[in-house]
Scaffold this motif. Structure first.
Motif, PDB file in Angstrom:
ATOM      1  N   UNK A 283       0.833  -1.186   0.000  1.00  0.00           N
ATOM      2  CA  UNK A 283       0.000   0.000   0.000  1.00  0.00           C
ATOM      3  C   UNK A 283       0.876   1.247   0.000  1.00  0.00           C
ATOM      4  N   UNK A 284       0.424   2.230  -0.753  1.00  0.00           N
ATOM      5  CA  UNK A 284       1.225   3.444  -0.868  1.00  0.00           C
ATOM      6  C   UNK A 284       0.926   4.401   0.273  1.00  0.00           C
ATOM      7  N   UNK A 330       6.548   6.597  -2.501  1.00  0.00           N
ATOM      8  CA  UNK A 330       5.765   5.380  -2.786  1.00  0.00           C
ATOM      9  C   UNK A 330       4.441   5.674  -3.471  1.00  0.00           C
ATOM     10  N   UNK A 331       3.995   6.905  -3.333  1.00  0.00           N
ATOM     11  CA  UNK A 331       2.710   7.297  -3.901  1.00  0.00           C
ATOM     12  C   UNK A 331       2.743   7.398  -5.424  1.00  0.00           C
ATOM     13  N   UNK A 333       4.351   5.897  -8.889  1.00  0.00           N
ATOM     14  CA  UNK A 333       5.054   4.771  -9.496  1.00  0.00           C
ATOM     15  C   UNK A 333       5.695   3.871  -8.437  1.00  0.00           C
ATOM     16  N   UNK A 334       5.044   3.764  -7.303  1.00  0.00           N
ATOM     17  CA  UNK A 334       5.515   2.934  -6.191  1.00  0.00           C
ATOM     18  C   UNK A 334       6.892   3.351  -5.678  1.00  0.00           C
ATOM     19  N   UNK A 336       9.639   3.778  -7.510  1.00  0.00           N
ATOM     20  CA  UNK A 336      10.776   3.204  -8.245  1.00  0.00           C
ATOM     21  C   UNK A 336      11.700   4.296  -8.735  1.00  0.00           C
TER      22      UNK A 336
END
Lengths: 518, 175, 502
Positions: A283-284, A330-331, A333-334, A336
């Motif tokens: 979860x973001x 994290x919100x 593109x997760x 990355x």
């Protein structure tokens, strides 16, 4: 003073002539486009009555060849000078679009070069307020040489004094490289443009219709190209923000950044931090919530917010002292790492390193973005920039691992063996070569293929992997991180780490310069 | 030499419903109603959190979001969105609005292939730049797809529990 | 003799707290269930036994898991189960399972739950008892053609309802014959999806009715009385928002008539517990039986206030086998009560749920106010359950007085952390149609121009705050009190090395 005496006749004549030149009619011309005049911009930027203009009365050079007409104006379309911003010496130049479209002739260029050299001599920041049609065609090659001199000065000053450009009108052709070379670029929505070749040329060469805004407006550069670091809806907000921005930066690379008085109102222990990371590892959450709970109240100034938003960069304060923040988001593109976020991070880190700003990294990165597009566009080359920048930086470097820290991305994000000074992890951290799903799929390929119930087996193995490998405790016990900490004490930990690193000095091997993979 | 200073003497605060409030600077902690001025106080304590005290009554307030000169404020359980404009930026806004075509749309597309988990807006919702509109699951992670602009949602194409390809249109927003 | 020694409360939130309160007064022990979703919920404090089920990660909430609840009751040595409302409160199988395991189910018999739960059967029973009902099909209807035939007979508009339905799902209004086919399919599909049962029936649709319901108490000896009515016409998409008792639409004569009918239908199923018979009342004061709810209802407090009875206590006593201590003549309605359901919902975004953590929570403590809640400062309103924060119940000597007190109480409620339905109620209590009592179930959709109330100055005060923030961030020279000199003083160790480097 009586200015009617004979000595002063010529003096006062000139005074009234220049007042007329910058009169309400010119102002109206700018205002009708939604823009401020060069003087209004300068006055907004500098503290009340502190700006001293120089070379106000220089006039344009004689044309080498008669072609078109050069307006005989005072100042040649640029205001240069110095003054105080929040009480500190700052140099600036502001191009005046009302005089020959702010075009750059040789005299105009020399004025800019002069103020640039002064700023470097004094070790003071320089601000460029750009609103110019580009090189003055009438003056031919002379104006091009003018640009070259300006570029040369910017490059000489780079990493010594902060250089910031604010684009408040057009910046086209070779002129764009002047802001591009500076440390930060501010743009104003709807009234500023930057492009190497304008819509007309695009139309002629490629027969494509594109508006200035679509080709090189503030939004485009903030979101897509990454050229603009900060964009604002109007000039006043842009300049007010610039003033605030300057308060984070030292005057030069010898000094430390300024501090603001810390009223001690932020508690060192903050239990809210315990509740931000969701229980579900997939979860973001918004890493900016984490940042906001750690730094001094409302002190975060984000840079390049819209570009490569999967990596958050910006300045903040801890007990009043400037820090540079780099954080996976994290919100988006997760969180990355991809090409844009890598280059964005690398450039930000290099700025911090040049100007003695400690770097605090908040890490939650599942890895590098996979895909043909990224690989073929050179994620290897660009990711290497971030790696290089982190490793090269000699300022204090502290990492907080919030959650995921997997594989190459873990190494890149300021790992301890890459020269990070302190590395802390929250209990939610997962440090491993790869994520549970990937690892299980590789390590237990055979077992999974043969299993009657592969989904259940995988679930079980993933849980086992999480418990056994993907946690912060193994890294802690083997010294690859310094400490697993209670999220609530993060601020306290960073502050004491920074205090310990206050006088950090690293001897860099003597060389001309390293060869960063650009 | 040139006119001394463009000191900002007044601020205009515009609500999303186009109501305009003007405040002169330096900002007073008083608001004039008719002929009388009443004191406004911004306070915070353990029991009530942050609140505004006005005419002997407490009103709960919360700052939901702020970016640049835009503020979303929850006041007594009702949210308001404001932009704070200086006299010049207000004029600039008018100039730009008349120069520009009135209707502008922003189309939000899926940045990567994935599955829509949740649609957070509906037609008619006003959104602020940076506000999430859709939650898209990709790479085993839930990603918030955010609105790049301030505006009103005019069309919602995204449906929960459906798969989308890269660049599929999710939401249309009128500026 | 109280047989019930220990009650398992098969519920959470406000109603769990409510049941516990009465149980304590009656010196009965309670068991509550701790879940992973709300491990710190308020209902867990004050129970005698907490069963920790927070390790259970199953998709189905424990409050819907019949086997698990029975097992918990047996393990914790509870000898009775109170289902509250929602979840398994109207599940005949659950009630039967309790009985099978020698647990006292605090509610009616499985048979009564089943009969009233199925609307087609309930209609038949009501018809047989001579209860006035909207004209309609006698049982379920097979297809749209049959529906059209019936609709022709009783006249449009008609409403298609799910036989196993409730809560507005599987319901469609058909105003014209050519809409029938489409609406029939939609309603039947929705019913299948929501209740696992596609069967639907048709009845006459009553435009702009009032929602009037009667509180019933029946014991196992066959005595049934009613405790007067509640009006619940303030609804949005069939969700009640505000309820009051009594209703200004009823006079003594009509009250007696409707009350008698309600008692009659309860008697027809040998009803023994607290229950509610719902009617629609049209503009000509004709009333029609809608359905019977076989549980304690969210809005029960308004009846408690005007009758002085504790309905949970009555439920427990009846379940214990006691005979009702009251005859119909003993029941006197006194005063007026209004209940506002304060939910974590964003009124400005069409009442969409707004879960979050309650940061501050202060409720008025006036004598005319009762608050039923399951939250306190620091509690979370979670998305997995309903969005209720608290029920604000206000009394007055008459309706006008109650509205006045309600208006005052609404201004004293202080909730921070989520958006709430408070602005809606503030609007409602000021609305002419609410004040004069002429509102109907279509009030919110038809008569309300704006869903929230703000006084003339509130927006200005909010604007002032925005301006203040802007000034502080951008224009206030004091806010950026930067000390540039600091950067020039540093340890000689660092300064020398730094300078030598360049």
């Amino acid at each position: 003073m009586d200015l009617s005496g004979k000595f002063y006749k010529a003096f006062s004549d000139r005074q009234s002539a220049i007042e007329k030149q910058y009169g309400p009619k010119q102002a109206e011309k700018q205002h009708s486009k939604g823009k401020l005049t060069a003087h209004e911009r300068i006055n907004l930027l500098f503290d009340n009555k502190t700006f001293e203009e120089i070379d106000a009365f220089v006039t344009p050079a004689d044309q080498p060849v008669e072609f078109g007409k050069v307006e005989r104006s005072y100042g040649d379309g640029v205001i240069v000078g110095h003054g105080k911003v929040n009480g500190r010496l700052v140099f600036a130049y502001a191009q005046d679009f009302t005089i020959m479209g702010g075009s750059l002739g040789i005299v105009h260029a020399k004025k800019i070069a002069k103020i640039q050299e002064m700023a470097l001599k004094m070790g003071s920041p320089i601000i460029a307020l750009i609103d110019s049609g580009g090189a003055r065609i009438q003056e031919g090659v002379a104006s091009l040489s003018g640009y070259a001199a300006i570029f040369q000065n910017i490059i000489h000053s780079s990493g010594i004094i902060p250089q910031i450009s604010v684009i408040m009108g057009p910046a086209a052709g070779g002129a764009v490289y002047s802001p591009a070379l500076t440390d930060f670029v501010f743009m104003v929505n709807h009234t500023s443009y930057m492009f190497v070749t304008g819509p007309n040329v695009v139309k002629e060469v490629l027969n494509e219709d594109v508006s200035s805004e679509e080709l090189g407006g503030a939004e485009v550069h903030a979101r897509k190209s990454g050229v603009a670091h900060m964009i604002y809806d109007d000039e006043e907000n842009a300049i007010l923000a610039l003033k605030k921005f300057l308060s984070y930066l030292p005057s030069n690379n010898v000094e430390n950044p300024p501090i603001v008085n810390d009223d001690g109102s932020v508690n060192e222990i903050n239990e809210k931090l315990r509740g931000i990371i969701p229980e579900d590892p997939n979860k973001a959450y918004d890493v900016k919530d984490v940042i906001a709970q750690i730094i001094d109240k409302n002190s975060f100034f984000e840079t390049s917010e819209l570009f490569g938003a999967n990596l958050v960069t910006g300045f903040a304060r801890l007990t009043g002292k400037t820090i540079g923040v780099v954080a996976n988001q994290p919100k988006v593109l997760a969180g990355v790492l991809d090409i844009n976020s890598s280059t964005k991070g690398a450039r930000f880190i290099r700025f911090c390193d040049a100007f003695n700003i400690p770097i605090i990294t908040f890490e939650d990165v599942p890895g590098f973005l996979p895909g043909i597009d990224q690989e073929h566009s050179g994620i290897i080359r660009h990711g290497a920039k971030l790696l290089f920048a982190y490793s090269e930086a000699t300022v204090p470097k502290i990492t907080i691992i919030l959650r995921k820290a997997y594989g190459g991305a873990f190494i890149v994000m300021n790992s301890k063996n890459l020269g990070g000074d302190f590395s802390f992890a929250w209990p939610s951290a997962e440090i491993a070569v790869m994520g549970p799903d990937g690892a299980v799929a590789i390590l237990y390929r055979k077992e999974l293929a043969e299993s009657k119930n592969p989904v259940e087996l995988k679930k079980e193995l993933v849980k086992k992997y999480r418990d056994k490998i993907a946690n912060p405790f193994i890294a802690d016990e083997s010294g690859y991180i310094d400490e697993v900490i209670d999220p609530a004490v993060t601020r306290k930990k960073i502050i004491s780490a920074l205090n310990a690193l206050n006088n950090k000095w690293v001897k860099v091997p003597a060389r001309k310069h390293g060869n960063m993979p650009l | 030499m040139a006119n001394d200073k463009i000191r900002i003497k007044k601020l205009y605060t515009l609500s999303s419903e186009n109501r305009k409030f003007s405040f002169s600077l330096p900002l007073k902690h008083k608001i004039k109603i008719g002929k009388r001025e009443y004191e406004v106080k911004l306070k915070a304590d353990e029991k009530y959190g942050t609140y505004i005290l006005w005419k002997n009554r407490k009103y709960p307030v919360e700052i939901i979001r702020s970016s640049q000169n835009k503020y979303e404020i929850l006041f007594n359980d009702i949210s308001y969105t404001f932009t704070v404009e200086t006299p010049f930026s207000l004029q600039r806004m008018k100039v730009l609005n008349s120069n520009r075509g009135k209707i502008e749309q922003e189309i939000i597309k899926a940045p990567m292939p994935g599955k829509i988990i949740d649609v957070l807006v509906r037609e008619g919702t006003t959104v602020l730049r940076g506000e999430p509109v859709v939650i898209l699951e990709a790479m085993k992670m839930q990603n918030e797809i955010i609105s790049p602009v301030n505006g009103m949602v005019v069309k919602v194409m995204a449906k929960p529990n459906t798969n989308v390809m890269k660049d599929d249109i999710l939401v249309e927003i009128k500026l | 003799m109280m047989k019930i020694k220990r009650i398992l409360i098969a519920n959470r939130g406000e109603i769990a707290v409510r049941i516990m309160k009465t149980a304590h007064l009656m010196k009965i022990e309670t068991v509550v269930v701790k879940t992973a979703i709300e491990p710190y919920a308020m209902y867990l404090t004050g129970a005698d036994v907490i069963f920790d089920n927070s390790e259970d990660n199953s998709e189905i909430p424990v409050f819907l898991n019949i086997e698990k609840l029975i097992a918990i009751a047996l393990e914790t040595k509870a000898n009775a189960i109170h289902p509250g409302y929602g979840f398994l409160a109207e599940n005949a199988y659950f009630a039967q399972k309790c009985i099978d395991n020698d647990l006292i189910f605090i509610g009616p018999s499985p048979d009564a739950i089943y009969k009233m739960g199925n609307k087609t059967i309930a209609r038949k029973i009501a018809l047989a008892s001579g209860i006035p009902m909207a004209m309609g099909s006698e049982g379920n209807i097979a297809n749209e053609e049959e529906a059209a035939v019936i609709a022709e007979k009783i006249g449009y508009p008609v409403i298609i309802k799910a036989a196993s339905g409730g809560g507005g799902r599987g319901m469609r209004i058909v105003r014209k014959a050519d809409e029938m086919e489409k609406m029939f399919i939609i309603a039947s599909k929705e019913a299948e999806k929501a209740f696992n049962d596609p069967s639907v029936f048709v009845e006459k649709y009553i435009d702009n009715p009032k929602h009037i319901e009667f509180q019933i108490l029946g014991d196992s000896k066959g005595n049934v009385i009613h405790l007067g009515e509640r009006e619940c016409s303030i609804q949005r998409k069939h969700q009640k928002l505000l309820e009051e008792a009594p209703s200004c639409a009823l006079d003594e004569k009509l009250r007696k008539k409707m009350g008698d009918m309600a008692v009659q239908i309860a008697k027809a199923v040998d009803y023994s517990s607290a229950g509610t018979v719902e009617f629609l009342l049209d503009t000509d004061k004709n009333f029609y039986f809608m359905e019977m709810n076989t549980r304690i209802q969210v809005e029960h407090p308004v009846t408690e206030i005007i009758t002085g009875l504790d309905l949970i206590e009555q439920q427990i006593r009846i379940a214990n086998g006691e005979e009702l201590r009251y005859k119909q003549n003993d029941i006197k309605l006194k005063g007026w009560a209004i209940e506002c359901r304060i939910n974590a919902e964003d009124v400005q975004a069409g009442f969409s749920p707004d879960p979050g953590k309650i940061e501050n929570f202060n409720m008025p403590s006036d004598p005319c106010v009762r608050v039923d809640t399951g939250v306190q400062t620091g509690s979370s309103i979670v998305a997995s359950y309903d969005s209720m924060i608290a029920k604000l119940i206000v009394r007055g000597k008459d309706r006008k007085d109650a509205i006045k007190n309600c208006k005052m109480a609404l201004d004293k409620v202080w909730i921070k952390g989520t958006k709430t339905t408070l602005p809606f109620f503030r609007m409602l209590v000021r609305h002419q149609k609410f004040q004069d009592g002429t509102f109907t179930t279509s009030f919110i959709e038809k008569d309300l121009e704006k869903y929230y109330f703000n006084s003339d100055y509130e927006e200005m005060l909010a604007a002032w705050l925005a301006t203040k923030l802007f000034v502080e961030e951008n224009l206030n020279d004091d806010s950026i009190n930067v000390n540039f000199e600091h950067g020039k003083t540093m340890s000689p160790w660092l300064l020398n090395k730094r300078i030598n480097q360049f």
